[in-house]
Design an enzyme around this catalytic site. Structure first.
Site, PDB file in Angstrom:
ATOM      1  N   ARG A   1       4.978   2.589  -0.770  1.00 57.45           N
ATOM      2  CA  ARG A   1       3.943   3.020   0.173  1.00 57.45           C
ATOM      3  C   ARG A   1       4.441   2.990   1.615  1.00 57.45           C
ATOM      4  O   ARG A   1       4.087   3.856   2.431  1.00 57.45           O
ATOM      5  CB  ARG A   1       2.717   2.119   0.018  1.00 57.45           C
TER       6      ARG A   1
ATOM      7  N   ALA B   1      -4.078   6.448   5.349  1.00 56.29           N
ATOM      8  CA  ALA B   1      -3.452   6.086   4.085  1.00 56.29           C
ATOM      9  C   ALA B   1      -4.507   5.297   3.328  1.00 56.29           C
ATOM     10  O   ALA B   1      -4.831   4.170   3.703  1.00 56.29           O
ATOM     11  CB  ALA B   1      -2.195   5.250   4.314  1.00 56.29           C
ATOM     12  N   SER B   2      -5.061   5.897   2.300  1.00 52.80           N
ATOM     13  CA  SER B   2      -6.210   5.307   1.620  1.00 52.80           C
ATOM     14  C   SER B   2      -5.857   3.978   0.966  1.00 52.80           C
ATOM     15  O   SER B   2      -4.695   3.686   0.670  1.00 52.80           O
ATOM     16  CB  SER B   2      -6.736   6.267   0.549  1.00 52.80           C
ATOM     17  N   MET B   3      -6.885   3.170   0.733  1.00 52.37           N
ATOM     18  CA  MET B   3      -6.697   1.913   0.026  1.00 52.37           C
ATOM     19  C   MET B   3      -6.075   2.199  -1.336  1.00 52.37           C
ATOM     20  O   MET B   3      -6.584   3.019  -2.099  1.00 52.37           O
ATOM     21  CB  MET B   3      -8.049   1.208  -0.138  1.00 52.37           C
TER      22      MET B   3
END
Length: 411
Positions: free
Chosen positions: A50, A109-111
């Site tokens: 990530r 940046a999504s969970m």
């Protein structure tokens, strides 16, 4: 093949760099242990770091809003957040450089747990072709490409700067899906039909192109909501109606509060509509506004009945969140209408005021009466059917549509 209007496929590959496998695997293991990551996705998550997609500058949610975090200023904290299950704002105010105090999130940046849940509901399998709407930082495209192959994934991003950064990160990580710049609500006919469509932003109305470009037997997964409630996650299965026209229908499968699609969102504050307007004739209601503030099922259902109505909460200077004293504002910017309800703890009748042609409070009261009469259903009992011409919200089954259809819930 020709490129759809408004879509730019330009760009060159950047050098590749190895992912930090141990950190990627650690995050995957954390998600799997918590029950968020399905077993068939573990391998793909193990291979996507990530941090390789998170930009050097992010904004971190905080009790008083968002705090900017630059990697150069605090690399340890930046790395810790990049490798944990938390959402990170990656762009504010469309990247226009507006004053820091505005901080309107426009990309993120999504969970990771939310990404994992959406991919699980997508039900992909080998051989599927997937259209992702909203590339963002590129993590979801990397996961899809890692599992299905580059050629099986098409991802569209509206913002050219966000798209360029995602392209660089994806290419450095060794992924080369079809990356396009354009309006994702129009889909991409060039690579259609798709077995799966995944949206990474919320919509009020399902774009007809997503349904039309889906293969019969396909699936559309998207965050969905109303101006009053954002939002929930829909999983729509695609087939054809009696006339052979494509349609998508399915239930709410969970919660998913994402940023709105830019064409369906509302700019400006909720209270901009109220400014300098005559409050009209005072009245009263037995509706306790606490219901719309504290009960998410009530708020969700009400939002389906009153499309376009947004809310804001005001408190007296000496009030606290816990004492229950506040004013609920309900606003429809399109008709310049609003209503407010003053809540006093212990009261059973509440003072109201209203302005404009739309009887917002009457509509809200009717929506909550329907919700109560039907056993106060949870939001996961609702669903949606979308065609090229309309969409209809329903309770429990498509054969049980809501009295007021959700045919156009744009704010």
């Amino acid at each position: 093949m020709s490129t759809p209007p408004g879509i730019d496929t330009s760009g060159t590959a950047a050098p590749t760099a190895p992912a930090t496998v141990s950190q990627a695997a650690a995050l995957a293991a954390e998600l799997a242990a918590a029950g968020w990551l399905a077993p068939d996705w573990v391998d793909a998550w193990d291979r996507v770091d990530r941090a390789a997609f998170v930009p050097d500058r992010v904004w971190v949610p905080a009790p008083d809003g968002y705090h900017r975090l630059d990697r150069a200023d605090d690399p340890a904290r930046w790395h810790a957040l990049a490798h944990t299950d938390t959402a990170l704002i990656t762009q504010v105010d469309d990247g226009t450089g507006a004053p820091e105090f505005s901080l309107r999130p426009t990309s993120s940046a999504s969970m990771p747990r939310m990404v994992a849940s959406m991919l699980d509901h997508l039900h992909v399998r080998e051989g599927h072709r997937v259209l992702e709407i909203g590339t963002g930082v590129g993590i979801t495209a990397a996961l899809l490409a890692g599992r299905l192959g580059d050629d099986a994934v098409t991802s569209i991003e509206l913002d050219p700067t966000v798209a360029a950064d995602a392209r660089t990160a994806l290419h450095r990580a060794g992924h080369h899906p079809h990356l396009l710049i354009g309006d994702g609500t129009r889909g991409c006919a060039e690579h259609a039909p798709y077995d799966r469509v995944l949206s990474t932003f919320s919509v009020h109305t399902i774009p007809p192109a997503w349904v039309a470009q889906s293969r019969s037997g396909g699936r559309i997964v998207t965050p969905w909501g109303s101006a009053l409630y954002n939002g929930v996650l829909l999983a729509l299965d695609v087939d054809t109606d009696a006339g052979g026209a494509p349609r998508a229908s399915g239930p709410v499968v969970g919660d998913a509060a994402f940023m709105w699609e830019r064409g369906q969102g509302v700019r400006g504050g909720v209270m901009d509509t109220v400014h300098d307007q005559d409050p009209g004739t005072p009245s009263t209601t037995t509706l306790d506004p606490k219901l719309l503030v504290d009960d998410r099922d009530a708020a969700f259902c009400t939002g389906l009945f009153v499309p376009g109505v947004r809310r804001s909460i005001g408190r007296p200077p000496d009030a606290t969140r816990d004492d229950g004293e506040f004013t609920l504002w309900l606003v429809d910017a399109r008709t310049q209408s609003w209503a407010c309800v003053d809540r006093t703890p212990g009261a059973t009748v509440f003072e109201t005021a209203a302005h404009g042609p739309r009887p917002i409070l009457t509509q809200v009261e009717a929506a909550l009466a329907w919700w109560n009469a039907h056993g106060r259903p949870e939001r996961t009992r609702f669903g949606l059917t979308a065609t090229a011409d309309a969409q209809t919200a329903w309770l429990d089954d498509p054969s049980n549509p809501l009295p007021t259809t959700h045919s156009d819930a744009r704010p």
